[in-house]
Design a protein around this motif. Sequence first.
Motif: not given
Length: 203
Positions: A7-16, A21-23, A36-43, A53-57
């Motif tokens: 699930y890719a996004t232009p704004e990682l923190d906002r998407t996380v 908020g959706r659970g 230039g990217t970093r990620n967050h994961l859910a099992a 995954i999104g841009p890493d500032p």
Amino acid sequence: MLDHLVYATPELDRTVEELAGRGIALSPGGPHPGLGTRNHLAALGGSAFLEVIGPDPEQPDPATPRPFGVDELTAPRLVTWAIQVPDLDTALDRARALGHEPGDAVPMSRRRPDGVLLAWRLAFPPDNEGGLVPFVIGWGDTPHPSRTAAPGTSLLSLRGEHPDPQRLGRVLAALGAELEVTEAAEPALVAELATASGTVVLR
């Protein structure tokens, strides 16, 4: 076997934050040096996980475009999926023998927040048919990311939409991958997830 959804996004923190908020709880994965990217994961249950995954500032702009079309995104999107194989080279040779070009194997690595180095190999197809043709990944002896990804989410279903489901089915068969695909004007990958807050659909 399904390895993970991307699930890719232009704004990682906002998407996380929005997914939380959706659970969907997510844990930090780590940066991909040089990309230039970093990620967050859910099992997602078993050995599957969701990668956001999104841009890493904290990284400089990479010399090449960020993976998964991140630079072109204007909103988050389920861009593709990956299948895990025990022997990457054998799987790629089999796909080629059956008429599908899966791409060449590329070594990659990243360091988890706890300092553990993860190293893997993957192959991206030259054409992934709008995200419906998975890339192939082999983890070797490295700890699988699903083991330390945030719990609480499970995958209910994964399906695809494509203008030519029969042709796509032949490609998936060459990879040993299974995906329910229905006919539609534009390609799309659709995942239905069960969370503590109810069902969430990503596409």
